[in-house]
Design an enzyme around this catalytic site. Structure first.
Site, short mmCIF file in Angstrom:
data_model
loop_
_atom_site.label_atom_id
_atom_site.label_comp_id
_atom_site.label_asym_id
_atom_site.label_seq_id
_atom_site.Cartn_x
_atom_site.Cartn_y
_atom_site.Cartn_z
N LYS A 161 -26.12 -9.89 -6.30
CA LYS A 161 -24.76 -9.93 -6.85
C LYS A 161 -24.78 -9.77 -8.38
CE LYS A 161 -23.30 -12.89 -3.02
NZ LYS A 161 -23.30 -14.27 -2.56
N GLY A 168 -17.11 -16.68 3.98
CA GLY A 168 -16.16 -17.09 5.01
C GLY A 168 -15.35 -15.90 5.49
N ALA A 181 0.82 -1.22 0.00
CA ALA A 181 0.00 0.00 0.00
C ALA A 181 0.85 1.27 0.00
CB ALA A 181 -0.92 0.00 1.21
N LYS A 183 -23.92 -6.31 -0.57
CA LYS A 183 -24.47 -6.47 -1.92
C LYS A 183 -25.92 -6.02 -2.02
CE LYS A 183 -24.73 -10.52 0.33
NZ LYS A 183 -24.04 -11.63 0.91
N GLY A 190 -17.39 -13.27 -2.52
CA GLY A 190 -16.41 -13.31 -1.42
C GLY A 190 -15.00 -12.97 -1.84
N ALA A 248 -16.83 -0.13 15.68
CA ALA A 248 -18.15 0.07 16.29
C ALA A 248 -18.92 -1.23 16.21
CB ALA A 248 -18.90 1.16 15.55
N1 HSE Z 1 -24.94 -16.28 1.71
C1 HSE Z 1 -23.95 -16.17 0.69
C2 HSE Z 1 -23.77 -17.52 0.02
C3 HSE Z 1 -22.60 -15.74 1.18
O1 HSE Z 1 -24.32 -18.53 0.44
O2 HSE Z 1 -23.04 -17.55 -0.97
C4 HSE Z 1 -22.45 -14.28 1.32
O3 HSE Z 1 -22.64 -13.60 0.12
#
Ligand code: HSE
Length: 438
Positions: free
Chosen positions: A205, A302, A33, A105, A134, A43
């Site tokens: 997405k 994850g 960076a 998203k 992810g 928070a």
């Molecule tokens: N709930 C989503 C999934 C993961 O099962 O792919 C987070 O976007």
């Protein structure tokens, strides 16, 4: 050089992962960076949990607005989720001249146009790599790596939970309900799994992917969305016999009439790489006119995989925040004044192939009646399978694969087929895509 100060809103799974990754790879990240990235504030309503994670120099608060309004914070990372308070915090952060990194998203798909307009007005960046698939850097690939291309289509497995359920149904012969219970027991599916299994998460997405691929605004309300909850295990088995797998795909395609934007269970040839994406993994297939078909595969959820995307955005923002704002990568990959209003095609106008399963009495002339209806609608049959009736049963399953046709034509044909006295019940219809290089 002065460090960049980050304020984190929400310390759930991804927040925790972001802490871990930033701490573990601090030295490498600073070298990349050009300056240190410091988690200065966090928070969360759960103060005890937040304090446990925080370093000794991190300010902990239960009030997210305190972070958003703090003069020392350069970047706000929003990991609260949802479309209510998260929106308020992000808009306030933008107004305060802070850059934003978000994994949200749903918020971007529904309110993205407003958020990006505000960010443009105030000259700040809103980065969202973690919002789609992810840890897979698909946003980076589409906004930058593939920028020379006219994207022709995208087909993605972008919901890990439903992919896990479909994999279980295929591998073990489980019913949808059994596979869902298993996904819940393993912690993949929420207690209320609606967003995952009904295709809504995938539609969020897909909305984002379509916007940055075609230079169109976010149009979540125009996505055709059909989930996997009504899929029967016999359809998975019959598809297999015909050389196909069923996946929940998000598909967006440029056509001469408009842009297709759809999420639904889809038969795809078993020999395709993407058909072999199993369990909770994600994969996105992008067809560009210059590069051809490219595929991006990895963990779609994850703690650390998603943190990988959040931290990548933090590095990007750190590198770019002193740059002339006109020369930053535009939020939606295309300059804001160059977005187009290309129409989104209604589902009835979409062109694709179909898998049909009919329950018919095993009598002379049944097939002739069905094929006549299809022929009259200009629908050509590609393959057919007739199963032997089970012991003592008079009815048989007939499975047909069609060549490409327009959705309204197959729907009209199905209505006529269902009226035949030799057909019992509803015709099962699942869309089919060859996903070849064209
Ligand atoms: N709930 C989503 C999934 C993961 O099962 O792919 C987070 O976007």
């Amino acid at each position: 050089m002065k460090p960049v100060n980050v304020g984190l809103l929400g310390i759930g799974t991804v927040g925790g992962g972001t802490f871990t990754v930033l701490r573990r790879n601090q030295e490498e990240i600073t070298r990349r960076a050009g300056r240190a990235i410091v988690l200065k504030m966090i928070a969360d309503k759960d103060l005890k949990k937040a304090r446990k994670l925080a370093g000794k120099n991190t300010i902990v608060t239960a009030d997210a607005m305190e972070v958003v309004n703090h003069p020392d914070i350069d970047i706000v990372v929003e990991l609260i989720g949802g479309t209510t308070v998260a929106k308020q915090f992000i808009l306030k952060a933008i107004k305060n001249g802070k850059h934003v990194v978000t994994a949200n998203k749903a918020l971007l798909a529904i309110h993205g146009n407003e958020i990006f307009a505000a960010a443009h007005k105030h000259g700040v960046m809103v980065a969202f790599e973690a919002a789609v698939a992810g840890g897979i850097p698909i946003i980076k690939a589409l906004r930058e790596g593939l920028t020379a291309n006219r994207v022709e289509w995208i087909a993605g497995i972008i919901n890990g939970t439903s992919n896990y359920i479909l994999s279980e149904m295929r591998n073990t012969g489980a019913s949808f309900a059994e596979a869902l219970r298993q996904a819940q027991a393993l912690g993949y599916a929420e207690a209320d799994p609606t967003f995952d299994i009904e295709g809504i998460d995938a539609a969020h997405k897909l909305t984002i992917l379509a916007a940055i691929s075609f230079g169109i605004p976010m149009q979540f309300d125009k996505v055709y969305t059909e989930g996997i909850s009504k899929l029967a295990r016999e359809d998975i088995r019959y598809a297999e016999e015909l050389g196909y797998r069923i996946k929940l795909l998000g598909i967006t395609k440029r056509t001469p009439k408009g842009i297709e934007l759809r999420v639904h269970p889809t038969l795809i040839p078993a020999r395709r790489l993407i058909a072999n994406v199993e369990g909770v993994m994600n994969a996105v297939l992008v067809k560009g006119d210059a590069v051809g078909a490219t595929m991006y595969y990895g963990a779609g959820a994850g703690a650390e995989p998603t943190a990988s995307a959040v931290v990548a955005d933090l590095v990007d923002v750190t590198r770019m925040h002193t740059a002339d704002r006109k020369h930053r990568v535009p939020h939606l990959a295309f300059q804001p004044d160059a977005l187009t209003n290309t129409p989104i095609l209604p589902m009835s106008e979409v062109q694709t192939s179909y898998y049909l399963r009919l329950r018919a009495f095993d009598k002379p002339g049944v097939l002739a009646d069905i094929t006549r209806i299809l022929a009259d609608s200009g629908i050509s049959i590609d393959a057919m399978l007739q199963k032997e009736p089970s012991e003592g049963e008079e009815q048989v399953d007939i499975i047909m694969l069609t060549h490409e046709t327009v959705e309204k034509h197959i729907n009209a044909a199905i209505r006529k087929i269902e009226k035949l006295s030799t057909i019992s019940g509803k015709v099962v219809r699942i869309r089919l895509e060859e996903l070849n290089r064209n």
